[in-house]
Scaffold this active site. Structure first.
Site, PDB file in Angstrom:
ATOM      1  N   PHE A  33      34.877  60.659  30.001  1.00  0.00           N
ATOM      2  CA  PHE A  33      34.537  59.237  30.127  1.00  0.00           C
ATOM      3  C   PHE A  33      33.086  58.950  29.793  1.00  0.00           C
ATOM      4  O   PHE A  33      32.739  57.817  29.451  1.00  0.00           O
ATOM      5  CB  PHE A  33      34.839  58.732  31.559  1.00  0.00           C
ATOM      6  N   ARG A  62      39.621  56.307  31.437  1.00  0.00           N
ATOM      7  CA  ARG A  62      38.797  55.366  32.217  1.00  0.00           C
ATOM      8  C   ARG A  62      38.063  54.369  31.326  1.00  0.00           C
ATOM      9  O   ARG A  62      37.724  53.281  31.771  1.00  0.00           O
ATOM     10  CB  ARG A  62      37.798  56.143  33.059  1.00  0.00           C
ATOM     11  N   SER A  93      35.255  68.264  32.379  1.00  0.00           N
ATOM     12  CA  SER A  93      34.772  69.051  33.516  1.00  0.00           C
ATOM     13  C   SER A  93      35.197  70.514  33.374  1.00  0.00           C
ATOM     14  O   SER A  93      36.160  70.827  32.669  1.00  0.00           O
ATOM     15  CB  SER A  93      35.320  68.453  34.812  1.00  0.00           C
ATOM     16  N   CYS A 120      26.174  65.122  30.718  1.00  0.00           N
ATOM     17  CA  CYS A 120      26.305  66.579  30.878  1.00  0.00           C
ATOM     18  C   CYS A 120      24.968  67.262  30.661  1.00  0.00           C
ATOM     19  O   CYS A 120      24.792  68.412  31.027  1.00  0.00           O
ATOM     20  CB  CYS A 120      27.333  67.125  29.906  1.00  0.00           C
TER      21      CYS A 120
END
Ligand code: NAD
Length: 492
Positions: A147, A175, A224, A279
Site C-alpha cells: 500500500f 487498500r 511485509s 520501507c
C-alpha cells in the site's frame, strides 16, 4: 460510492466482491474494490499467455516509443495521479508527487531498453565458429505490490517487465488500488496493445491463486516480511522465478563528530515523512557515545513544529496512516513501551482520537533488542533512540537485526564512513544520506529478511530478472569440411 474496476485486455471491467477502500484523512469509506476469483484469474492468465506470444516479438523501437509516450503522460497527469494517491493512501500531495518522480526514473531507465538488452558476441571461438547471447522475455509476470507506494512500486516492476517484452498482471494493494487502473489507462493511451498490462484486484486469496497458477512465469513482490517469505517459498516451489522484497528496520548511526543539526533534520525527514510508512524510513537513531542528549534536544525541537493533517492540506508535514487497525497497532507500541523501560519523550497517540487515522510524531528513548518497540517494524511515525557506547556497538546492533534493507551513518570522518559501508550487512547504505533509495540505474534491494530471492528489483537486475538468456553457437562450414566426428565439441 465509486466501485473500483479491474483492467483487463485494454478496458475497465466490473467485478464481484467488495473490499472497502477508505479515505484515511476522514476515516470514511470512499469506494470498494472487487475481488478477482480463481475463474477470472484463469481467464486473464490464459489470455496473457496468448498476448505474450505476440508482444515478445514487438520490436525494441516500438516498445521504446510506448515507454517514452507513457513517461510524458505520467508527467502530464502528475497532479491528477497525486490526488488519487493522497485520497486513498493519505500521504501529502508533495510526497505523492515525489513518489511519482521516483517511479518516472524507472520508466526513463526502461526507455534505454535497446542498450540494456544488448547481448554479447564472440567471434572465431573455434575455427569458423562464432557465439552470441540474447535475452528474451520470461513470459507472464505477476506484480504484487504494497500500500505504501501505490504508483512507485508498480512502476519499479512494470516499466522493466514491459520493456523486456513481458505481459504483466498487476495485483495492487487492496487498500489504495485506484491509481493502478489509471496507470493501465495511460499505458493504453501511450500505445500499449490491449492485454499486455492488466490489473486484477483482490487480497490474499488472489495472491495465493497467482502463486499456484501454472501460467505465471515470474513474480515480483514487495510487502511485509512474513508475506514475502510465503510468496518466495510457494512461488519457487511451483518453479516460478520470484523476487520478494520484505520489511525493514532501518538504523541511522550518529557518530560524536557529526553535525547534529544536519543529523536531526535527517532523523525528522526520514523518521516522520509519509507518517513513517516507508520501507526505507529511519526507525532507530543509534546515538554513539555522548551524542544522545544534545541530539534528542534537537530532534524534539523539530518534532514540536511538525503539522499532522490531511494530505491535501499544504500545511501538513505528514498525513494519516493507512487504516484504523494499523493506527491502533502503532499506538499499542507507544503505550506498551514504558513497561519495557523505554522513555516516551514525545507521545503523539492522543491524535488517534481524532476523525481519520492519525498518529502524531512519537519519540521513544532507550529502545533495545528484545523489546517489541525495537524488534518489530512499527511502520508509523514512531522514532526510537538506541544509545550505544562505541562505533563497533552500533555496527553490531545493525548486523544482529533480522532486517537489512537500508541504513545510514552521519559523520565527518571519511574513514569511519567507508568502514561502515563495508562492515554492515545491509543492502543500501547512506553516508550523510538518510533514505538511500538507489537511482533507477542501480538496483534496489535489502539483505537478510528484507529480501527473499537473489535478485534486487529494477535497474540492471530488473532487466536480468525479467529475461532468460540464450546462447547461440554458429558455424557456417565450407562444403569441403564435411566430416563425421562423435567426440564432444571442442574449441581447440
Ligand atoms: P502486505 O504484506 O500486507 O501486503 C503486500 C501485498 O501482499 C498486498 O498486495 C496484499 O494484498 C498481499 N497480501 C497481504 N497479506 C497476504 C497474505 N497473507 N497472503 C498473500 N498475500 C497477502 O504489506 P503492506 O502492509 O501493504 O505494505 C507494507 C510493508 O511492505 C512493510 O513491511 C514495508 O516495509 C514493506 N515494503 C517493503 C519495500 C521494500 O522495497 N523492501 C517497499 C515498500 C514496502
Amino acid at each position: 460510492m465509486p466501485t473500483i474496476q479491474h483492467f483487463i485486455n485494454g478496458k475497465r471491467v466490473d467485478g464481484s466482491g467488495d473490499i472497502p477502500v477508505f479515505n484515511p484523512a476522514t476515516g470514511e469509506q470512499s469506494g470498494s474494490a472487487p475481488i478477482a476469483d480463481a475463474t477470472l484469474l484463469d481467464e486473464v492468465v490464459t489470455q496473457a499467455q496468448e498476448t505474450a506470444r505476440t508482444w515478445r516479438n514487438s520490436s525494441l523501437s516500438v516498445r521504446t516509443n510506448i515507454l517514452f509516450t507513457f513517461r510524458a503522460l505520467l508527467v502530464k497527469h502528475t497532479d491528477e495521479l497525486a490526488s488519487i494517491i493522497t485520497a486513498e493512501h493519505g500521504k501529502t500531495i508533495a510526497d505523492a508527487k515525489g513518489e511519482i518522480a521516483r517511479g518516472l526514473e524507472n520508466v526513463e531507465y526502461a526507455c534505454g531498453l535497446a542498450e540494456h538488452m544488448k547481448g554479447g558476441f564472440s567471434s572465431q571461438v573455434a575455427d569458423g565458429v562464432d557465439v552470441h547471447s540474447v535475452r528474451e522475455a520470461v513470459g507472464v509476470v505477476a506484480a504484487i505490490t504494497p500500500f505504501n507506494f501505490p504508483i512507485m512500486v508498480p512502476l519499479w516492476m512494470t516499466a522493466n517487465a514491459l520493456a523486456t517484452g513481458n505481459v504483466v498482471i498487476l495485483k495492487p494493494s487492496e487498500r489504495d488500488p485506484s491509481v493502478s487502473v489509471r496507470i493501465a489507462e495511460l499505458l493504453k493511451e501511450a500505445g500499449l496493445p490491449d492485454g499486455v498490462f492488466n490489473v486484477l484486484h483482490g487480497n490474499a486469496d488472489l495472491v495465493n491463486g497467482i502463486l499456484n497458477h501454472p501460467g505465471i512465469d515470474a513474480i515480483s513482490f514487495v510487502g511485509s516480511t512474513p508475506v514475502a517469505k510465503h510468496v518466495y517459498e510457494t512461488g519457487t516451489k511451483n518453479a516460478k522465478r520470484v523476487q520478494a522484497l520484505g520489511g525493514a528496520k532501518n538504523h541511522m548511526v550518529v557518530l560524536p563528530d557529526a553535525d547534529l543539526d544536519i543529523a536531526a533534520d535527517a532523523a525528522i525527514n526520514a523518521g516522520f515523512g509519509s507518517a513513517g510508512e516507508r520501507c526505507m524510513a529511519i526507525s532507530v537513531v543509534v546515538a554513539v557515545g555522548n551524542v544522545a542528549e544534545p541530539l534528542i534536544a534537537k530532534i524534539t525541537e523539530r518534532m514540536d513544529k511538525l503539522t499532522v493533517g490531511p494530505g491535501n492540506d499544504p500545511k501538513s508535514d505528514f498525513g494519516p496512516v493507512i487504516t484504523k487497525e494499523h493506527r491502533d497497532r502503532i499506538v499499542s507500541y507507544v503505550v506498551n513501551a514504558p513497561a519495557d523501560g523505554v522513555k516516551v519523550v514525545r507521545d503523539g497517540t492522543a491524535m488517534a482520537a481524532d476523525k481519520g487515522f492519525y498518529v502524531g510524531p512519537c519519540l521513544l528513548d532507550g529502545v533495545k533488542p528484545g523489546m517489541k518497540s525495537y524488534d518489530d517494524e512499527i511502520f508509523g511515525p514512531v522514532l526510537g533512540i538506541a544509545r550505544v557506547a562505541t562505533y563497533s556497538d552500533a555496527v553490531a546492533l545493525i548486523n544482529s537485526n533480522q532486517f537489512g534493507n537500508g541504513t545510514a551513518i552521519f559523520t565527518r570522518d571519511g574513514n569511519a564512513a567507508r568502514l561502515f559501508s563495508r562492515e554492515v550487512t545491509v543492502g543500501m547504505i547512506g553516508i550523510n544520506v538518510p533514505i538511500p533509495v538507489p537511482i533507477a540505474s542501480y538496483s534496489f534491494g535489502g539483505w537478510k529478511n528484507s529480501l527473499f530471492g537473489h535478485s534486487h528489483i529494477y535497474g540492471p537486475e530488473g532487466f536480468t530478472f525479467y529475461t532468460r538468456a540464450k546462447v547461440i553457437t554458429t558455424r557456417w562450414p565450407q562444403p569441403s569440411e564435411s566430416q563425421i566426428d562423435l567426440g564432444f565439441p571442442r574449441t581447440r
